[in-house]
Design a protein around this motif. Structure first.
Motif, PDB file in Angstrom:
ATOM      1  N   LEU A  23     -15.865  34.724   5.264  1.00 60.77           N
ATOM      2  CA  LEU A  23     -14.812  35.306   4.423  1.00 60.77           C
ATOM      3  C   LEU A  23     -14.484  34.403   3.237  1.00 60.77           C
ATOM      4  O   LEU A  23     -14.172  34.895   2.151  1.00 60.77           O
ATOM      5  CB  LEU A  23     -13.553  35.567   5.249  1.00 60.77           C
ATOM      6  CG  LEU A  23     -13.725  36.545   6.423  1.00 60.77           C
ATOM      7  CD1 LEU A  23     -12.385  36.832   7.065  1.00 60.77           C
ATOM      8  CD2 LEU A  23     -14.380  37.837   5.974  1.00 60.77           C
ATOM      9  N   ALA A  24     -14.593  33.082   3.435  1.00 59.49           N
ATOM     10  CA  ALA A  24     -14.306  32.161   2.328  1.00 59.49           C
ATOM     11  C   ALA A  24     -15.331  32.346   1.218  1.00 59.49           C
ATOM     12  O   ALA A  24     -14.978  32.471   0.037  1.00 59.49           O
ATOM     13  CB  ALA A  24     -14.322  30.710   2.830  1.00 59.49           C
ATOM     14  N   GLU A  43     -26.529  33.010   2.376  1.00 58.07           N
ATOM     15  CA  GLU A  43     -26.002  32.992   3.742  1.00 58.07           C
ATOM     16  C   GLU A  43     -27.163  32.795   4.715  1.00 58.07           C
ATOM     17  O   GLU A  43     -28.164  33.512   4.657  1.00 58.07           O
ATOM     18  CB  GLU A  43     -25.254  34.306   4.037  1.00 58.07           C
ATOM     19  CG  GLU A  43     -24.988  34.591   5.508  1.00 58.07           C
ATOM     20  CD  GLU A  43     -24.241  33.481   6.259  1.00 58.07           C
ATOM     21  OE1 GLU A  43     -23.225  32.993   5.757  1.00 58.07           O
ATOM     22  OE2 GLU A  43     -24.721  33.093   7.349  1.00 58.07           O
ATOM     23  N   ALA A  44     -26.992  31.820   5.613  1.00 54.23           N
ATOM     24  CA  ALA A  44     -28.083  31.471   6.522  1.00 54.23           C
ATOM     25  C   ALA A  44     -28.422  32.599   7.500  1.00 54.23           C
ATOM     26  O   ALA A  44     -29.583  32.809   7.840  1.00 54.23           O
ATOM     27  CB  ALA A  44     -27.710  30.207   7.293  1.00 54.23           C
ATOM     28  N   LEU A  51     -17.745  33.915  11.116  1.00 53.93           N
ATOM     29  CA  LEU A  51     -17.211  33.890  12.480  1.00 53.93           C
ATOM     30  C   LEU A  51     -16.550  35.200  12.900  1.00 53.93           C
ATOM     31  O   LEU A  51     -16.085  35.312  14.029  1.00 53.93           O
ATOM     32  CB  LEU A  51     -16.177  32.762  12.606  1.00 53.93           C
ATOM     33  CG  LEU A  51     -16.746  31.347  12.684  1.00 53.93           C
ATOM     34  CD1 LEU A  51     -15.640  30.326  12.457  1.00 53.93           C
ATOM     35  CD2 LEU A  51     -17.422  31.108  14.033  1.00 53.93           C
ATOM     36  N   HIS A  67     -10.025  40.042  16.536  1.00 54.69           N
ATOM     37  CA  HIS A  67      -9.334  39.416  15.398  1.00 54.69           C
ATOM     38  C   HIS A  67      -8.088  40.224  15.055  1.00 54.69           C
ATOM     39  O   HIS A  67      -8.154  41.459  14.996  1.00 54.69           O
ATOM     40  CB  HIS A  67     -10.246  39.382  14.166  1.00 54.69           C
ATOM     41  CG  HIS A  67     -11.219  38.239  14.176  1.00 54.69           C
ATOM     42  ND1 HIS A  67     -12.216  38.111  15.106  1.00 54.69           N
ATOM     43  CD2 HIS A  67     -11.335  37.160  13.342  1.00 54.69           C
ATOM     44  CE1 HIS A  67     -12.913  37.008  14.852  1.00 54.69           C
ATOM     45  NE2 HIS A  67     -12.406  36.411  13.789  1.00 54.69           N
ATOM     46  N   VAL A  68      -6.981  39.556  14.821  1.00 50.88           N
ATOM     47  CA  VAL A  68      -5.792  40.232  14.303  1.00 50.88           C
ATOM     48  C   VAL A  68      -5.297  39.488  13.065  1.00 50.88           C
ATOM     49  O   VAL A  68      -5.665  38.337  12.841  1.00 50.88           O
ATOM     50  CB  VAL A  68      -4.642  40.321  15.343  1.00 50.88           C
ATOM     51  CG1 VAL A  68      -5.086  41.020  16.612  1.00 50.88           C
ATOM     52  CG2 VAL A  68      -4.073  38.964  15.659  1.00 50.88           C
ATOM     53  N   ALA A 248     -29.008  26.914   2.592  1.00 47.58           N
ATOM     54  CA  ALA A 248     -29.029  25.825   1.599  1.00 47.58           C
ATOM     55  C   ALA A 248     -29.372  24.532   2.321  1.00 47.58           C
ATOM     56  O   ALA A 248     -28.796  24.235   3.373  1.00 47.58           O
ATOM     57  CB  ALA A 248     -27.670  25.719   0.921  1.00 47.58           C
ATOM     58  N   ALA A 429     -12.074  27.997   6.064  1.00 41.91           N
ATOM     59  CA  ALA A 429     -10.768  28.044   6.721  1.00 41.91           C
ATOM     60  C   ALA A 429     -10.275  26.647   7.091  1.00 41.91           C
ATOM     61  O   ALA A 429      -9.085  26.426   7.255  1.00 41.91           O
ATOM     62  CB  ALA A 429     -10.861  28.916   7.970  1.00 41.91           C
ATOM     63  N   MET A 439      -8.508  34.070   9.257  1.00 46.67           N
ATOM     64  CA  MET A 439      -9.108  34.817   8.151  1.00 46.67           C
ATOM     65  C   MET A 439      -8.297  34.578   6.882  1.00 46.67           C
ATOM     66  O   MET A 439      -8.851  34.482   5.785  1.00 46.67           O
ATOM     67  CB  MET A 439      -9.159  36.299   8.506  1.00 46.67           C
ATOM     68  CG  MET A 439      -9.958  36.584   9.778  1.00 46.67           C
ATOM     69  SD  MET A 439     -10.207  38.336  10.062  1.00 46.67           S
ATOM     70  CE  MET A 439      -8.587  38.872  10.588  1.00 46.67           C
TER      71      MET A 439
HETATM   72  C1  LIG Z   1     -13.630  34.619  18.605  1.00 48.20           C
HETATM   73  C2  LIG Z   1     -12.790  34.364  17.387  1.00 48.20           C
HETATM   74  C3  LIG Z   1     -11.544  34.946  17.270  1.00 48.20           C
HETATM   75  C4  LIG Z   1     -10.774  34.715  16.134  1.00 48.20           C
HETATM   76  N1  LIG Z   1      -9.588  35.363  16.006  1.00 48.20           N
HETATM   77  C5  LIG Z   1      -8.944  35.317  14.826  1.00 48.20           C
HETATM   78  C6  LIG Z   1      -7.808  36.121  14.619  1.00 48.20           C
HETATM   79  O1  LIG Z   1      -7.368  36.866  15.493  1.00 48.20           O
HETATM   80  N2  LIG Z   1      -7.208  36.079  13.400  1.00 48.20           N
HETATM   81  C7  LIG Z   1      -7.678  35.281  12.394  1.00 48.20           C
HETATM   82  O2  LIG Z   1      -7.116  35.325  11.301  1.00 48.20           O
HETATM   83  N3  LIG Z   1      -8.750  34.474  12.571  1.00 48.20           N
HETATM   84  C8  LIG Z   1      -9.388  34.476  13.766  1.00 48.20           C
HETATM   85  N4  LIG Z   1     -10.498  33.706  13.944  1.00 48.20           N
HETATM   86  C9  LIG Z   1     -10.860  32.714  12.916  1.00 48.20           C
HETATM   87  C10 LIG Z   1     -11.617  33.343  11.741  1.00 48.20           C
HETATM   88  O3  LIG Z   1     -12.682  34.147  12.192  1.00 48.20           O
HETATM   89  C11 LIG Z   1     -12.191  32.212  10.884  1.00 48.20           C
HETATM   90  O4  LIG Z   1     -11.178  31.289  10.531  1.00 48.20           O
HETATM   91  C12 LIG Z   1     -12.812  32.701   9.576  1.00 48.20           C
HETATM   92  O5  LIG Z   1     -13.635  33.817   9.787  1.00 48.20           O
HETATM   93  C13 LIG Z   1     -13.628  31.543   8.986  1.00 48.20           C
HETATM   94  O6  LIG Z   1     -14.245  31.962   7.782  1.00 48.20           O
HETATM   95  P1  LIG Z   1     -15.007  30.914   6.864  1.00 48.20           P
HETATM   96  O7  LIG Z   1     -15.624  31.678   5.777  1.00 48.20           O
HETATM   97  O8  LIG Z   1     -14.108  29.801   6.546  1.00 48.20           O
HETATM   98  O9  LIG Z   1     -16.129  30.242   7.802  1.00 48.20           O
HETATM   99  P2  LIG Z   1     -17.348  30.882   8.599  1.00 48.20           P
HETATM  100  O10 LIG Z   1     -16.952  32.212   9.114  1.00 48.20           O
HETATM  101  O11 LIG Z   1     -17.768  29.840   9.581  1.00 48.20           O
HETATM  102  O12 LIG Z   1     -18.484  31.105   7.510  1.00 48.20           O
HETATM  103  C14 LIG Z   1     -19.377  30.094   7.122  1.00 48.20           C
HETATM  104  C15 LIG Z   1     -20.722  30.726   6.848  1.00 48.20           C
HETATM  105  O13 LIG Z   1     -21.596  29.739   6.332  1.00 48.20           O
HETATM  106  C16 LIG Z   1     -22.887  29.995   6.819  1.00 48.20           C
HETATM  107  N5  LIG Z   1     -23.658  28.762   6.665  1.00 48.20           N
HETATM  108  C17 LIG Z   1     -23.535  27.602   7.341  1.00 48.20           C
HETATM  109  N6  LIG Z   1     -24.403  26.683   6.868  1.00 48.20           N
HETATM  110  C18 LIG Z   1     -25.085  27.278   5.855  1.00 48.20           C
HETATM  111  C19 LIG Z   1     -26.103  26.830   4.969  1.00 48.20           C
HETATM  112  N7  LIG Z   1     -26.583  25.594   5.007  1.00 48.20           N
HETATM  113  N8  LIG Z   1     -26.583  27.717   4.057  1.00 48.20           N
HETATM  114  C20 LIG Z   1     -26.099  28.985   3.986  1.00 48.20           C
HETATM  115  N9  LIG Z   1     -25.141  29.448   4.822  1.00 48.20           N
HETATM  116  C21 LIG Z   1     -24.641  28.597   5.733  1.00 48.20           C
HETATM  117  C22 LIG Z   1     -22.649  30.421   8.248  1.00 48.20           C
HETATM  118  O14 LIG Z   1     -23.760  31.141   8.772  1.00 48.20           O
HETATM  119  C23 LIG Z   1     -21.397  31.282   8.097  1.00 48.20           C
HETATM  120  O15 LIG Z   1     -21.707  32.635   7.888  1.00 48.20           O
HETATM  121  C24 LIG Z   1     -11.255  33.861  15.100  1.00 48.20           C
HETATM  122  C25 LIG Z   1     -12.518  33.270  15.226  1.00 48.20           C
HETATM  123  C26 LIG Z   1     -13.276  33.512  16.343  1.00 48.20           C
HETATM  124  C27 LIG Z   1     -14.633  32.893  16.432  1.00 48.20           C
END
Ligand SMILES: Cc1cc2nc3c(=O)[nH]c(=O)nc-3n(C[C@H](O)[C@H](O)[C@H](O)COP(=O)(O)OP(=O)(O)OC[C@H]3O[C@@H](n4cnc5c(N)ncnc54)[C@H](O)[C@@H]3O)c2cc1C
Length: 469
Positions: A23-24, A43-44, A51, A67-68, A248, A429, A439
Motif C-alpha cells: 500500500l505504501a 514489485e517482487a 501484506l 483487515h479492518v 530490485a 508502514a 494500512m
Molecule cells: C495478517 C495481517 C493482518 C493485518 N491486519 C490489519 C488491520 O486489521 N488493519 C490495518 O490497518 N493493518 C493491518 N495489517 C497491517 C497492514 O497489512 C500493513 O501495515 C500494510 O499492508 C503494510 O504495507 P506496506 O506497503 O508498508 O508494506 P508491505 O505490505 O510489506 O509491502 C512491501 C512490498 O515490497 C515488496 N518487496 C520487498 N522487497 C522487494 C524488492 N527488493 N523489490 C521489489 N519489491 C520488494 C514486497 O513483496 C511487498 O509487496 C495486517 C497485516 C497482516 C499481515
C-alpha cells in the motif's frame, strides 16, 4: 512537514522508480504519477498489495488475514477513493462492537451515541457488563488523562502503555476486557508490550477526536480485489508502468544526480532503470539491504525494529454460527471472529468465519491440528450456535512478520521519508508516521515520501491530499 533535498546538479527530472507494491508503494506511485512524473513500480511478487492480499483455495478466495480500518484512517480512505474501491468496503454508520464474555455468557456492546467527545462513549461504557461499576468509572478517568497527552512528546515512547494504565487505576481485568480488546487488534501487542506513544495515537485518534472516528470498516470483497485488482487499474490509468515478479537488487547513485536501479525480472534475467527519484517502499530488513552506504545515519537501527505475528484460523461450518459481521471475545483465547462467507465466495450454505489472533508469538508456529484442537472448542464457547454445528474445513494463515513490534523505544528507530542520499526516499508502514503498522500508516508513508520527492523535483504538492489524510 519539512521539504528538503533538491536533486543537485540535475535538471528537474520527472522519472521515478518505486520499489515495493504494498500500500505504501502503490500510494507513492499514484501520487507521483498524478503530478506528472513518469513512474515505474517494481514489485517482487506476482501481485500488488503486499501484506494485505488474497489467494485462491479451491473455490474460495481467502484473505491472508482479516483487515479492518477505522473512520479516522483518512489516508487509507483517500487510497480507497483513489483506486475507486469504495464500493468494495463496508463502513459502519455508527460504531458497534459486540463483545462476548465466554466465562459469563454475556454480550456487551461498545457503541457510540450522537454526543460530543468524550460523552459519545459514556453511555455505552456505563452499560458495559464486563467491568464492575468501579472499573467503568476508572476508565473515564484514564481516558481523560489520555486525552491530555501530547502526542509530539518523545517521552511517551519510552513508557509502556500497561504501566501507564495501571498507574491510572486500571485493573488487570479492565486492561484485558477493554484496553487490550482494542489495543491488541490495532497495535499487535498487549498494553504491557506497547509504546505509550503508539497506544495514545490509536486511542486518542480513534476514541477521543471525532465522535465517528472509531466506526469500523472492512473489505466486503477479497482484499486482492481492492489492493491488487483495483490498484492495478488505477496505476494503469495513471500511466504507471507496473512490473510484478521484479525484485530490485541494487540502488546506485549515478553521476548526473539520479539513480540506477538494478532489477531481477526472472531467473538469470535482469534490467536496469535510471530515474531521478527512487521511493524504497519495502519492509525494513529489505530496505536495510538495499540502502546505499551513508543513505541513512544509523542503518543498524532498521534491523533493531522488531516484528510481531498475526494468525488467522479459518473455519467453515455447515450452518450459520455468527449472526453479525464480527464479534470480539473476552474470557477466551479467541480475540476477534469475522464472517467471511460472502467475500470468500462460499456457496452451498454454511458459514465461513476467520478467527483473527494478533500478538500470538507463542502460537504462530503451532501445527494446524494443535490450533484446531485449541480453537474449535473455544469457538463453541464464544459462538453458542457453533455448539453441535458441523465443521467442514479448518485451515490457518500465518504472517510471522505481520507488523513491526510496537515496543517502547521503537519510535527512535523509525526513519522519516527523507534520506541523506538526494532523490532517495523511504516509505512503508514501519517508517516514522506516528501510527502503528497499519494500512493507514502504509498509505501515509507513501504520501509523505511522494510529497518530499515532488517538492525536490520542483513540482507542486497537492497539500489537499495530505490534509485529507
Ligand atoms: C495478517 C495481517 C493482518 C493485518 N491486519 C490489519 C488491520 O486489521 N488493519 C490495518 O490497518 N493493518 C493491518 N495489517 C497491517 C497492514 O497489512 C500493513 O501495515 C500494510 O499492508 C503494510 O504495507 P506496506 O506497503 O508498508 O508494506 P508491505 O505490505 O510489506 O509491502 C512491501 C512490498 O515490497 C515488496 N518487496 C520487498 N522487497 C522487494 C524488492 N527488493 N523489490 C521489489 N519489491 C520488494 C514486497 O513483496 C511487498 O509487496 C495486517 C497485516 C497482516 C499481515
Amino acid at each position: 512537514m519539512t521539504r528538503s533535498h533538491e536533486v543537485p546538479g540535475h535538471p528537474p527530472g520527472r522519472t521515478a522508480v518505486v520499489v515495493g507494491g504494498g500500500l505504501a508503494g502503490v500510494s507513492a506511485a499514484l501520487r507521483l504519477a498524478d503530478a506528472g512524473v513518469a513512474v515505474t513500480l517494481a514489485e517482487a511478487r506476482p501481485r500488488l498489495g503486499g501484506l494485505a492480499f488474497s489467494f485462491k483455495r479451491g473455490d474460495l478466495t481467502v484473505d491472508n488475514g482479516q483487515h479492518v480500518f477505522l473512520r479516522c484512517c483518512t489516508a487509507y480512505q483517500w487510497f480507497l477513493d483513489r483506486i475507486d474501491a469504495r464500493d468494495l468496503v463496508t463502513l459502519q454508520d455508527r460504531l458497534e462492537v459486540p463483545v462476548y464474555d465466554a466465562q459469563t455468557g454475556r454480550t456487551g456492546r461498545l457503541t457510540r451515541a450522537n454526543l460530543p467527545v468524550p460523552l459519545h462513549l459514556a453511555a455505552s461504557l456505563a452499560r458495559y457488563p464486563h467491568l464492575s461499576l468501579r472499573e467503568r468509572a476508572s476508565v473515564g478517568r484514564a481516558a481523560l488523562a489520555l486525552r491530555g497527552l501530547d502526542l509530539a512528546d518523545p517521552a511517551l515512547d519510552e513508557v509502556d502503555f500497561g504501566s501507564w494504565l495501571a498507574a491510572r487505576g486500571q485493573s488487570a481485568r479492565t486492561i484485558e476486557a477493554l484496553w487490550d480488546l482494542v489495543g491488541v487488534a490495532t497495535l499487535n501487542a498487549t498494553a504491557a508490550h506497547s509504546s505509550l506513544a503508539l497506544a495514545a495515537m490509536v486511542f486518542k485518534t480513534g476514541l477521543l477526536t471525532d465522535p465517528g472516528a472509531a466506526d469500523i470498516g472492512w473489505a466486503s470483497a477479497p482484499l486482492g480485489d481492492l489492493h491488487d485488482g483495483r490498484g492495478r487499474i488505477a496505476l494503469d490509468k495513471a500511466g504507471v508502468v507496473t512490473m510484478t515478479r521484479t525484485r530490485a537488487s541494487r540502488l546506485t547513485p549515478d553521476v548526473t544526480g539520479g539513480w540506477q536501479v538494478a532489477l531481477e525480472t526472472g531467473p538469470g534475467r535482469g534490467t536496469e532503470l535510471t530515474a531521478d527519484i527512487v521511493v524504497l517502499a519495502v519492509p525494513q530488513r529489505e530496505a536495510h539491504a538495499l540502502l546505499p552506504e551513508g543513505a541513512v545515519q544509523h542503518p543498524e537501527k532498521l534491523l533493531q525494529i522488531g516484528t510481531a505475528p498475526i494468525l488467522n484460523v479459518h473455519v467453515i461450518y455447515d450452518r450459520q454460527v455468527l449472526p453479525q459481521p464480527f464479534v470480539a471475545a473476552v474470557g477466551s483465547p479467541v480475540q476477534w471472529v469475522f464472517d467471511r462467507t460472502q467475500s470468500s465466495g462460499l456457496t452451498g450454505g454454511g458459514q465461513y468465519v476467520a478467527v483473527s489472533q494478533s500478538a500470538v508469538e507463542d502460537e504462530i508456529d503451532l501445527p494446524v491440528a494443535t490450533l484446531r484442537d485449541r480453537y474449535l472448542p473455544e469457538l463453541e464457547r464464544v459462538l453458542p450456535a457453533a455448539r453441535g454445528a458441523g465443521v467442514r474445513e479448518v485451515f490457518v494463515t500465518r504472517e510471522r512478520t505481520a507488523t513491526f513490534a510496537p515496543t517502547p523505544g521503537v519510535g527512535a528507530l523509525r526513519p522519516g521519508p527523507v534520506t541523506r542520499a538526494p532523490g532517495l526516499y523511504l516509505a512503508g508502514a514501519w517508517t516514522a508516521t506516528g501510527w502503528p503498522a497499519t494500512m493507514e500508516s502504509a498509505v501515509r508513508s507513501g504520501l509523505h515520501a511522494s510529497a518530499e520527492a515532488l517538492s525536490a523535483l520542483g513540482l507542486p504538492v497537492d497539500d489537499g491530499v495530505l490534509e485529507a489524510a
